[in-house]
Write a protein that holds these residues in place. Structure first.
Motif, short mmCIF file in Angstrom:
data_model
loop_
_atom_site.label_atom_id
_atom_site.label_comp_id
_atom_site.label_asym_id
_atom_site.label_seq_id
_atom_site.Cartn_x
_atom_site.Cartn_y
_atom_site.Cartn_z
N PRO A 1 12.44 17.51 3.94
CA PRO A 1 12.54 15.74 3.41
C PRO A 1 12.49 14.47 4.55
N MET A 2 12.14 13.72 4.45
CA MET A 2 12.47 12.68 5.97
C MET A 2 13.53 11.98 4.89
N LEU A 3 15.02 12.40 5.11
CA LEU A 3 16.18 11.67 4.68
C LEU A 3 17.10 12.02 5.62
N ALA A 4 17.95 10.25 5.48
CA ALA A 4 18.88 10.91 7.03
C ALA A 4 20.21 12.12 6.33
N ILE B 1 3.06 4.04 3.62
CA ILE B 1 2.08 5.04 2.84
C ILE B 1 2.54 6.76 3.87
N GLY B 2 4.14 6.79 3.79
CA GLY B 2 4.49 7.13 4.25
C GLY B 2 5.06 7.48 6.13
N ARG B 3 5.95 8.64 6.03
CA ARG B 3 6.23 8.31 8.53
C ARG B 3 6.13 9.77 8.62
N SER C 1 17.82 13.30 -3.58
CA SER C 1 16.87 12.44 -3.20
C SER C 1 17.34 11.29 -3.64
N VAL C 2 17.61 9.80 -3.76
CA VAL C 2 17.69 9.04 -4.77
C VAL C 2 16.49 7.65 -4.13
N MET C 3 16.25 6.88 -4.80
CA MET C 3 15.70 5.39 -4.58
C MET C 3 16.35 4.24 -4.89
N VAL D 1 -0.07 -0.45 -5.08
CA VAL D 1 -1.05 0.11 -5.13
C VAL D 1 -1.08 1.60 -4.43
N GLU D 2 -1.18 1.97 -5.53
CA GLU D 2 -0.89 3.84 -5.13
C GLU D 2 -1.41 4.79 -5.65
N PHE D 3 -2.09 6.46 -4.52
CA PHE D 3 -3.15 6.50 -4.84
C PHE D 3 -2.91 8.09 -5.99
N LEU D 4 -1.79 8.32 -5.78
CA LEU D 4 -1.46 8.89 -7.46
C LEU D 4 -1.21 8.35 -8.30
N ILE E 1 0.56 -1.20 -0.30
CA ILE E 1 -0.03 0.04 -0.36
C ILE E 1 1.35 1.07 0.18
N GLY E 2 0.72 2.15 -1.04
CA GLY E 2 1.60 2.98 -0.57
C GLY E 2 2.89 2.98 -2.17
N GLY E 3 2.84 3.14 -3.50
CA GLY E 3 4.13 3.00 -4.31
C GLY E 3 5.47 4.45 -4.50
N GLY E 4 5.69 5.09 -3.14
CA GLY E 4 6.21 5.89 -2.52
C GLY E 4 7.86 5.43 -2.53
N ILE E 5 9.00 5.41 -2.17
CA ILE E 5 9.83 5.25 -1.91
C ILE E 5 10.47 3.84 -1.28
N ILE E 6 9.72 3.77 -0.16
CA ILE E 6 9.67 2.49 0.79
C ILE E 6 9.04 1.05 -0.05
N GLY E 7 7.83 1.50 -0.61
CA GLY E 7 7.34 0.34 -1.15
C GLY E 7 7.78 -0.24 -2.08
N LEU E 8 8.71 0.77 -2.52
CA LEU E 8 9.66 0.84 -4.44
C LEU E 8 10.74 0.11 -3.79
N GLU E 9 10.89 0.58 -3.10
CA GLU E 9 12.20 -0.01 -2.64
C GLU E 9 11.92 -2.15 -1.94
N MET E 10 11.57 -1.73 -0.76
CA MET E 10 11.31 -3.22 -0.42
C MET E 10 10.27 -3.72 -1.45
P1 NAI Z 1 6.56 8.49 0.55
O1 NAI Z 1 5.52 9.68 1.00
O2 NAI Z 1 7.02 8.30 -0.31
O3 NAI Z 1 4.75 7.53 -0.31
C1 NAI Z 1 4.01 6.75 0.70
C2 NAI Z 1 2.88 6.97 -0.67
O4 NAI Z 1 1.84 6.03 -0.56
C3 NAI Z 1 2.79 8.20 -1.67
O5 NAI Z 1 2.75 7.80 -2.90
C4 NAI Z 1 1.30 8.38 -1.20
O6 NAI Z 1 0.30 8.74 -2.54
C5 NAI Z 1 0.65 6.74 -0.78
N1 NAI Z 1 -0.14 7.03 -0.58
C6 NAI Z 1 -1.02 7.77 0.61
N2 NAI Z 1 -1.70 6.65 0.86
C7 NAI Z 1 -2.61 5.35 0.26
C8 NAI Z 1 -3.66 4.88 -0.13
N3 NAI Z 1 -4.72 4.86 1.01
N4 NAI Z 1 -3.74 4.07 -1.18
C9 NAI Z 1 -2.32 4.18 -1.49
N5 NAI Z 1 -1.71 4.99 -1.93
C10 NAI Z 1 -1.56 5.54 -0.95
O7 NAI Z 1 6.19 7.47 2.41
P2 NAI Z 1 7.14 5.93 2.80
O8 NAI Z 1 7.40 5.21 0.81
O9 NAI Z 1 6.79 5.09 2.67
O10 NAI Z 1 8.42 6.96 3.14
C11 NAI Z 1 8.87 7.52 4.06
C12 NAI Z 1 10.04 7.96 4.16
O11 NAI Z 1 10.82 7.33 4.35
C13 NAI Z 1 10.20 9.62 3.41
O12 NAI Z 1 9.46 10.21 3.63
C14 NAI Z 1 11.12 8.46 2.71
O13 NAI Z 1 12.09 9.75 2.35
C15 NAI Z 1 11.55 7.64 3.36
N6 NAI Z 1 12.53 6.87 3.12
C16 NAI Z 1 13.96 7.40 1.69
C17 NAI Z 1 14.35 6.19 1.63
C18 NAI Z 1 15.51 6.68 0.47
O14 NAI Z 1 15.94 8.03 0.64
N7 NAI Z 1 16.31 5.98 -0.43
C19 NAI Z 1 14.06 5.14 1.60
C20 NAI Z 1 12.97 5.22 1.68
C21 NAI Z 1 12.70 5.46 2.63
#
Ligand code: NAI
Ligand code: FAD
Length: 471
Positions: free
Chosen positions: A323-326, A276-278, A354-356, A206-209, A183-192
């Motif tokens: 941004p939530m980045l190290a 779905i985010g942090r 930012s890097v994925m 599954v991604e909302f956007l 649930i969520g095609g952000g960075i965590i969803g795509l990496e893991m």
């Molecule tokens: P994210 O904010 O990157 O992505 C969450 C995604 O979930 C968004 O695209 C959003 O539209 C979607 N979403 C939200 N609610 C939804 C729903 N009900 N149904 C479907 N999609 C939904 O958050 P993510 O991936 O959880 O990562 C959290 C944080 O950790 C990020 O801010 C990121 O910066 C950080 N992170 C950074 C990494 C890197 O730098 N390589 C690796 C992993 C995490």
């Protein structure tokens, strides 16, 4: 901690923001203590975030390469088997080495490390519940809140880190799930999602956007990486929201529908990853005891010098804006200490990369096309495909491109976006260029070694103000 002694600086949280600030403070001659409850230093990033995920990404990529990409290289291999247990142990070894390393750096820089949970007693005093039992108090002239973030829960799906998981469960699964819904095609969803897809799961994201990778990723790049990940076997449902989930039976049911309402569908999975985010984490910190508030998104409100409304109490890292980045947390750790010791600190928020870490990687810095369009800025594009780069060709790894976005009038670089092999390393050059206010021509007239992937970077810059040679 000795109760009588007042420290120059007390830091709550030993994650990247907190530990870097502690080391910097120690180096600057401040008397500093850092309180961490986890039992190890390095926070989310070292323990359950950046580091373990990159270990699994690297090794799962190796396995995937050996399974699918050796014959055409003239390498014939026999039976290939995944030993998940050993892969997880390799990850743990990397994590332990690094967290212990930070502990060593604390000693080296005279940082007092207090293992326990800290809470404000008053504006200068932190009460600590020690991990080994008992309590202590530590006073600080200055206090930094660096308590980080936690994953945002999805209502109705209770996390157990076994079959309903966050990233923390996703770096520690004991067997490869047959079907995983992310649930969520952000960075965590795509990496893991990449890790488990490579290890054999059928992964549906599954991604909302309408795009993957989050709104910061350039749309053109996002479309490209989506195609590449789909080719590797991942499935995507965009413009789709998860409405509810039911994990009461072994086969988890996930209800999804079109984001704008309408078409409904039922997915099933044996593991569901909630990504779905942090959100900022301040639970149990006793902010109410000192009258500090958080905003509507749970963030501690600060000024440009990281000060909360109580000026000697500062907040840095994931717990506050940005941004939530190290690496952002790290920069803030250094700058916040410099505001104490020198009255001056500096972080350029326009030049944080930012890097994925998928394969290929996606990396960017500065602004993307959709943002500039929305602002009505006139820009130029220069791009160069890795398929025309000699090194990418010798490596048989030619997917992707480098894209420069420059000011149409001045040629100043506004953003650099890369999808391709080693994008995460290459973006450092883009970040430096942005930091120095470089033009595309500055980069295009700089000699880049041949044959390297970086030549694609140079040639994309050349294309922005003139023409690339090799494309
Ligand atoms: P994210 O904010 O990157 O992505 C969450 C995604 O979930 C968004 O695209 C959003 O539209 C979607 N979403 C939200 N609610 C939804 C729903 N009900 N149904 C479907 N999609 C939904 O958050 P993510 O991936 O959880 O990562 C959290 C944080 O950790 C990020 O801010 C990121 O910066 C950080 N992170 C950074 C990494 C890197 O730098 N390589 C690796 C992993 C995490
Ligand atoms: P944290 O690292 O969360 O540290 C806060 C620490 O404070 C924690 O250890 C916590 O135990 C402690 N704490 C909290 N409250 C108290 C208290 N009351 N008393 C004592 N201690 C307390 N970023 C990148 O830049 N690159 C990546 O590749 C990357 N990958 C990631 C992968 C995953 C799976 C995740 C989840 C995150 C990833 N991130 C990545 C984001 C990165 O981990 C965070 O941005 C970074 O850890 C933030 O640092 P921080 O110090 O602000 O917070």
């Amino acid at each position: 901690a000795s109760e009588a002694e007042e420290k120059d600086l007390v830091i709550v949280g030993g994650g990247v923001a907190g530990y870097v600030a502690a080391i910097k403070a120690g180096q600057s001659g401040l008397k500093v203590a850092c309180i961490e409850k986890r039992g190890t230093l390095g926070g989310t990033c070292l323990n359950v975030g950046c580091i373990p995920s990159k270990s699994l990404l690297n090794n799962s990529h190796l396995l995937h390469t050996i399974q699918h990409d050796t014959k055409n290289r003239g390498i014939e291999v026999g039976d290939i088997k995944l030993n998940l247990d050993v892969m997880m142990k390799a990850k743990d070894t990397s994590v332990q080495g690094l967290t212990k390393g930070v502990e060593f750096l604390f000693k080296k820089n005279n940082v007092e490390y207090i293992k326990g949970t800290g809470a404000f007693k008053d504006e200068h005093t932190i009460a600590v519940n020690l991990n080994d039992g008992g309590e202590t108090e530590v006073k600080g002239k200055n206090i930094f809140i660096a308590t980080g973030s936690e994953s945002t829960p999805f209502p109705g799906l209770t996390i157990n880190e076994e079959n309903v998981i966050t990233s923390t469960g996703a770096i520690a699964l004991k067997k490869v799930p047959k079907k995983m819904v992310v649930i969520g095609g952000g960075i965590i969803g795509l990496e893991m999602g990449s890790v488990w897809s490579r290890l054999g799961s059928e992964v549906t994201v599954v991604e909302f956007l309408g795009q993957i990778g989050g709104p910061g990723m350039d749309q053109e790049i996002s479309k490209q990486i989506q195609k590449m990940l789909a080719k590797q076997g991942m499935k995507f449902k965009l413009n789709t929201k998860v409405t509810k989930g039911d994990a009461s039976a072994e086969s988890i049911k996930i209800n999804v529908e079109a984001a704008k309402g309408g078409k409904e569908e039922l997915l099933d999975a044996d593991v569901v990853l909630v990504a779905i985010g942090r959100r900022p984490y301040t639970a149990g910190l006793g902010l109410e005891n000192i009258g500090l508030d958080v905003d509507e998104r749970g963030r501690l409100v600060i000024d440009q010098e990281y000060r909360t409304k109580i000026p000697h109490i500062r907040a840095i890292g994931d717990v506050t804006f940005g941004p939530m980045l190290a690496h952002k947390a790290e920069e803030e750790g250094v700058a916040a200490v410099e505001f104490i010791t020198k009255n001056y600190g500096h972080v350029n928020y326009n030049a944080i990369p930012s890097v994925m870490y998928t394969h290929p990687e996606v990396a960017w810095v500065g602004q993307n096309e959709q943002e500039l369009k929305a602002q009505g800025v006139k820009y130029k594009i220069g791009s160069f495909p890795f398929s025309a780069n000699s090194r990418a060709k010798t490596n048989l790894d030619t997917e992707g491109m480098v894209k420069f976005i420059t000011d149409a009038e001045t040629d100043r670089i506004l953003g650099v976006h890369i999808v391709g092999p080693n994008a995460g390393e290459m973006i450092a050059e883009g970040t430096l260029a942005l930091e120095y206010g470089a033009s595309a021509e500055d980069v295009g007239r700089t000699s880049h070694a041949h044959p390297t992937l970086s030549e694609a970077f140079k040639e994309a810059a050349m294309a922005a103000y003139g023409k690339a040679i090799h494309y």
